[in-house]
Write a protein that holds these residues in place. Structure first.
Motif, mmCIF file in Angstrom:
data_model
loop_
_atom_site.group_PDB
_atom_site.id
_atom_site.type_symbol
_atom_site.label_atom_id
_atom_site.label_comp_id
_atom_site.label_asym_id
_atom_site.label_seq_id
_atom_site.Cartn_x
_atom_site.Cartn_y
_atom_site.Cartn_z
ATOM 1 N N ARG A 126 36.521 37.413 50.632
ATOM 2 C CA ARG A 126 36.801 38.520 49.712
ATOM 3 C C ARG A 126 35.570 39.370 49.452
ATOM 4 O O ARG A 126 35.656 40.584 49.274
ATOM 5 N N PHE A 127 34.389 38.744 49.426
ATOM 6 C CA PHE A 127 33.170 39.459 49.039
ATOM 7 C C PHE A 127 32.098 39.307 50.120
ATOM 8 O O PHE A 127 30.959 38.943 49.830
ATOM 9 N N ARG A 131 46.436 41.362 50.349
ATOM 10 C CA ARG A 131 45.352 42.351 50.305
ATOM 11 C C ARG A 131 44.196 42.031 51.225
ATOM 12 O O ARG A 131 43.616 42.941 51.823
ATOM 13 N N SER A 177 27.964 44.428 39.629
ATOM 14 C CA SER A 177 29.112 45.229 40.056
ATOM 15 C C SER A 177 30.340 44.402 40.436
ATOM 16 O O SER A 177 31.469 44.820 40.154
ATOM 17 N N PRO A 178 30.202 43.202 41.061
ATOM 18 C CA PRO A 178 31.416 42.430 41.371
ATOM 19 C C PRO A 178 32.216 42.035 40.128
ATOM 20 O O PRO A 178 33.423 41.783 40.219
ATOM 21 N N TRP A 208 46.401 37.980 46.991
ATOM 22 C CA TRP A 208 45.251 37.723 47.853
ATOM 23 C C TRP A 208 45.659 37.714 49.317
ATOM 24 O O TRP A 208 44.992 38.319 50.158
ATOM 25 N N LYS A 257 33.232 43.798 37.918
ATOM 26 C CA LYS A 257 34.242 44.815 37.608
ATOM 27 C C LYS A 257 35.568 44.522 38.305
ATOM 28 O O LYS A 257 36.567 45.201 38.048
ATOM 29 N N GLN A 258 35.570 43.529 39.189
ATOM 30 C CA GLN A 258 36.773 43.212 39.965
ATOM 31 C C GLN A 258 37.353 41.879 39.519
ATOM 32 O O GLN A 258 36.639 40.885 39.377
ATOM 33 N N GLY A 259 38.662 41.868 39.304
ATOM 34 C CA GLY A 259 39.322 40.670 38.809
ATOM 35 C C GLY A 259 39.176 39.472 39.717
ATOM 36 O O GLY A 259 39.077 38.325 39.242
ATOM 37 N N ASP A 260 39.151 39.706 41.033
ATOM 38 C CA ASP A 260 39.036 38.585 41.966
ATOM 39 C C ASP A 260 37.772 37.782 41.733
ATOM 40 O O ASP A 260 37.746 36.553 41.901
#
Length: 410
Positions: free
Chosen positions: A336-337, A401, A214-215, A398, A217-220
């Motif tokens: 971030r995660f 956000r 799933s991560p 970054w 799916k995120q650009g970061d």
């Protein structure tokens, strides 16, 4: 019997009482000697290439395959840790590596295909990252996670052991015997690991495969993976390739090439924890920007130097920068995660291994196609500048956000 953190407030001096020290030591030993054999083909490559008549491209691919296999197997080990626990996962991985090395020693490695098969087995050693870190870190409270992961993660210094000792042992006993000799410390570590390591209580519930992906799916996530592909990829790719470079480029003996490689690798290993601390102080983004500039300049410089001292100095500078970069990336990942830190550790680590595979194999191809290693170093220096450009693109977003929101330096 030690217990995992129970929520009580810990003081800075209570680290050694806040978790399970024998498990931490076992995780370090496992990681250290696993990394030693992960890059074992690098220091042995000049001798193996002479015996088997390998081309420069084949030499590059031979030392690159363990890196790629380790990268892919990190995801597999992450899944295994969640399902059967880190201790048993580590035991299985160690048995596979010891059995593979013992088989290669007894039967002999007599072809290029045989070196590639051995490289895949050694990939299980490189994948120890995904086992040793959760084994150690899950015993410790949040305020001590950095120390626990840093101490266990210092096992990447095992690459120094391979560079220091493998060439000398190969000169005394033959390179094939080194494969068997490596089983001795690995077996001793396995016994210590089984006696000392304990699975942490209250392990998180196993994740579905979809949750692991799933991560992505995120650009970061892709940016962080790309940055680590340059920093750790550069570190492990150079660790595997420098023995070949020093022997081919400057005519060093395998033993002296091993010493030179050990100096470079030691520099990169030593500063990894310092990179995380520096990123905490000035911000991961600022630190990485400096890392990419220094690494690019040093690697581009290597392409044009004509003397051994100059090349060695530039490699040490490059490895220092890349080591700081490794710590810096992992300062950013949990910010971030935080909720997916285990998954992201595996994915980012996999990307680093892929970067190492590219660098090691590209240097061999450059040597075969052009007669020089220089194009390989120039391309990787250019990739560092691409990473720098990407960092410039994402840094404002970054900070807006998730940096400012958490009140942390990025």
């Amino acid at each position: 019997m030690a217990t995992a953190w129970n929520g009580a407030k810990d003081t800075p001096d209570s680290f050694w009482n806040s978790g399970h020290t024998p498990t931490l030591i076992a995780a370090f030993l496992y990681f250290d000697f696993a990394f030693m054999v992960w890059v074992l083909l690098g220091p042995l490559a000049p001798e193996i290439a002479t015996t088997l008549g390998l081309t420069p491209a084949q030499k590059g691919l031979m030392v690159a395959v363990p890196t790629l296999a380790g990268a892919l197997l990190r995801v597999v080990n992450g899944l295994l840790v969640d399902r059967i626990g880190p201790k048993r996962s580590g035991a299985i991985s160690q048995i596979i590596v010891i059995a593979g090395l013992a088989t290669a020693w007894m039967l002999g490695v007599t072809s290029f295909a045989g070196t590639l098969a051995l490289g895949v087995v050694l990939g299980f050693a490189g994948a120890s990252f995904a086992i040793a870190l959760p084994l150690a870190s899950r015993w410790y409270p949040p305020e001590h996670q950095g120390k626990a992961m840093g101490l266990a993660g210092m096992g990447n210094s095992g690459t120094v052991l391979a560079a220091l000792f493998a060439p000398g042992l190969a000169k005394l006993f033959g390179w094939n015997a080194v494969l068997g000799l490596a089983c001795i410390p690995l077996s001793l570590v396995f016994v210590a690991y089984m006696a000392m390591a304990k699975d942490p209580p209250n392990a998180p519930a196993p994740k579905r495969l979809g949750e692991y992906l799933s991560p992505l799916k995120q650009g970061d996530a892709w940016w962080l993976m790309g940055f680590y592909a340059v920093t750790f990829g550069g570190f492990v790719g150079l660790a595997a390739s420098l023995p070949i470079y020093f022997t081919d480029r400057f005519g060093l003996s395998t033993i002296h090439a091993g010493y030179a490689t050990a100096a470079c690798v030691f520099a990169g290993s030593l500063v990894r924890p310092m990179g995380g601390a520096l990123a905490d102080k000035v911000g991961g983004v600022k630190t990485l920007m400096a890392v990419f500039v220094v690494a690019a300049v040093a690697l581009a410089g290597v392409a044009s130097v004509t003397t051994m001292p100059a090349a060695l100095a530039l490699f040490v500078i490059a490895m220092l920068a890349l080591g700081v970069g490794n710590g810096s990336v992992f300062q950013l990942v949990p910010q971030r995660f935080a909720a997916e830190i285990g998954v992201m550790t595996g994915l980012v680590g996999m990307a680093g291994g892929v970067g190492g595979f590219y660098l090691a194999s590209s240097l061999g191809l450059a040597k075969q196609w052009t007669g020089s290693f220089a194009p390989g170093f120039l391309v990787f220096a250019a990739l560092a500048l691409v990473a720098l450009a990407g960092l410039v693109v994402v840094k404002a977003g970054w900070r807006a956000r998730w940096g400012t929101a958490q009140g942390v330096r990025i």
